[in-house]
Design an enzyme around this catalytic site. Sequence first.
Site, PDB file in Angstrom:
ATOM      1  N   GLU A 195      15.361  26.434  17.218  1.00  0.00           N
ATOM      2  CA  GLU A 195      16.517  26.690  16.261  1.00  0.00           C
ATOM      3  C   GLU A 195      18.103  27.670  16.962  1.00  0.00           C
ATOM      4  O   GLU A 195      19.209  26.658  16.905  1.00  0.00           O
ATOM      5  CB  GLU A 195      16.547  27.833  15.172  1.00  0.00           C
ATOM      6  N   ARG A 206      11.286  12.806  31.317  1.00  0.00           N
ATOM      7  CA  ARG A 206      11.066  12.157  32.814  1.00  0.00           C
ATOM      8  C   ARG A 206      12.357  12.140  33.517  1.00  0.00           C
ATOM      9  O   ARG A 206      13.198  12.969  32.727  1.00  0.00           O
ATOM     10  CB  ARG A 206      10.745  10.672  32.667  1.00  0.00           C
ATOM     11  N   ILE A 207      11.858  12.431  35.672  1.00  0.00           N
ATOM     12  CA  ILE A 207      13.343  12.414  35.715  1.00  0.00           C
ATOM     13  C   ILE A 207      14.466  11.720  35.976  1.00  0.00           C
ATOM     14  O   ILE A 207      13.113  10.746  36.018  1.00  0.00           O
ATOM     15  CB  ILE A 207      12.301  13.123  36.698  1.00  0.00           C
ATOM     16  N   THR A 234      13.854  16.679  17.063  1.00  0.00           N
ATOM     17  CA  THR A 234      14.916  17.957  16.763  1.00  0.00           C
ATOM     18  C   THR A 234      16.253  17.920  16.562  1.00  0.00           C
ATOM     19  O   THR A 234      17.252  18.394  16.387  1.00  0.00           O
ATOM     20  CB  THR A 234      13.752  18.841  16.266  1.00  0.00           C
ATOM     21  N   HIS A 269      16.847  22.651  27.735  1.00  0.00           N
ATOM     22  CA  HIS A 269      15.834  23.062  28.393  1.00  0.00           C
ATOM     23  C   HIS A 269      15.490  24.418  27.722  1.00  0.00           C
ATOM     24  O   HIS A 269      15.805  24.912  27.818  1.00  0.00           O
ATOM     25  CB  HIS A 269      15.300  23.184  29.644  1.00  0.00           C
ATOM     26  N   GLU A 310      16.800  19.468  42.718  1.00  0.00           N
ATOM     27  CA  GLU A 310      15.630  20.095  42.144  1.00  0.00           C
ATOM     28  C   GLU A 310      15.815  20.327  40.764  1.00  0.00           C
ATOM     29  O   GLU A 310      16.919  20.078  39.720  1.00  0.00           O
ATOM     30  CB  GLU A 310      15.889  21.641  42.131  1.00  0.00           C
ATOM     31  N   ASP A 358      15.498  21.195  36.923  1.00  0.00           N
ATOM     32  CA  ASP A 358      16.301  21.573  35.809  1.00  0.00           C
ATOM     33  C   ASP A 358      16.756  22.906  36.779  1.00  0.00           C
ATOM     34  O   ASP A 358      17.710  24.134  36.217  1.00  0.00           O
ATOM     35  CB  ASP A 358      15.624  22.947  35.279  1.00  0.00           C
ATOM     36  N   ASN A 410      21.361  18.372  29.064  1.00  0.00           N
ATOM     37  CA  ASN A 410      20.194  18.737  29.366  1.00  0.00           C
ATOM     38  C   ASN A 410      19.967  20.118  28.442  1.00  0.00           C
ATOM     39  O   ASN A 410      20.282  20.670  28.726  1.00  0.00           O
ATOM     40  CB  ASN A 410      19.360  18.408  30.394  1.00  0.00           C
TER      41      ASN A 410
HETATM   42  C1  GRF Z   1      13.158  20.620  23.359  1.00  0.00           C
HETATM   43  O1  GRF Z   1      12.581  22.355  23.011  1.00  0.00           O
HETATM   44  C2  GRF Z   1      13.644  20.920  24.911  1.00  0.00           C
HETATM   45  O2  GRF Z   1      14.128  21.666  25.174  1.00  0.00           O
HETATM   46  C3  GRF Z   1      12.589  20.226  25.718  1.00  0.00           C
HETATM   47  O3  GRF Z   1      11.620  19.466  24.722  1.00  0.00           O
HETATM   48  C4  GRF Z   1      11.681  19.684  23.015  1.00  0.00           C
HETATM   49  C5  GRF Z   1      12.159  18.412  22.639  1.00  0.00           C
HETATM   50  O4  GRF Z   1      12.448  18.738  21.179  1.00  0.00           O
HETATM   51  N1  GRF Z   1      13.337  19.586  26.539  1.00  0.00           N
HETATM   52  P1  GRF Z   1      12.963  17.402  19.833  1.00  0.00           P
HETATM   53  O5  GRF Z   1      12.528  16.184  20.410  1.00  0.00           O
HETATM   54  O6  GRF Z   1      14.433  17.972  20.114  1.00  0.00           O
HETATM   55  O7  GRF Z   1      12.072  18.082  18.785  1.00  0.00           O
END
Ligand code: GRF
Length: 212
Positions: free
Chosen positions: A179, A96-97, A17, A114, A150, A152, A112
């Site tokens: 969202e 994956r890292i 998404t 998160h 580290e 994140d 990235n």
């Molecule tokens: C998101 O919540 C992102 O923060 C996390 O994995 C989820 C991925 O959602 N790292 P999508 O595949 O973009 O719907």
Amino acid sequence: MTDRVTRVGVLVSGAGTNLDALLQAAADPGYPARVVVVVSNRPNAPALGIARSHGIPALAMPQSAFGGSSEIRDRAMLDALHEHDVQLVVCAGYDRILSGEVLRSFPDAILNIHPSLLPAFAGGMTAVEDALAYGVKVTGCTVQLLEPGEADGGPIVLQAAVPVEPGDDAATLRRRVHEEEWRILPCAVELWSTGRVRREGRTVRILEPARR
Ligand code: GRF
């Protein structure tokens, strides 16, 4: 398209998404970036189908196809990113890292997303559940630069807060966090692409738009 449009490679593992949100933003001719390749470690990731439906090369690179070695897979992924002249890598739900080689190849050029307000609930795939279980009143999402070290732990580019509502469960909270992700990820890519992401040590400063 002008030469000034940033070529973005997106790494995905799941629903996609966030990739979709980025593609919607990039459909605007004035948007300063476009997605040129999508790579997944999971061949069945719906995100690959989203990329293909937009005519974007979508590559499945599971570790199992590389003798079980994540290092070798990441080397092949790096080759693919270079073959597509990628300037900015976006991890949009990549689980994956990345190898040190990939991280070093794109200094301050890997974003990235998160699903928490880092540094809270870092390092796992259950940040939304963990925030709920901890009982926080506010959570959210973070776009950061990735770098060796580290997980994140990279410098923060943008964050958005999401209040936890009474009665929330993981699904309702995740929906509202998502969202905000769909809003700030394309925004961060735009800022990066227009040279407005200035890293100063651990801090990222967002520069004012250039005057025309
Ligand atoms: C998101 O919540 C992102 O923060 C996390 O994995 C989820 C991925 O959602 N790292 P999508 O595949 O973009 O719907």
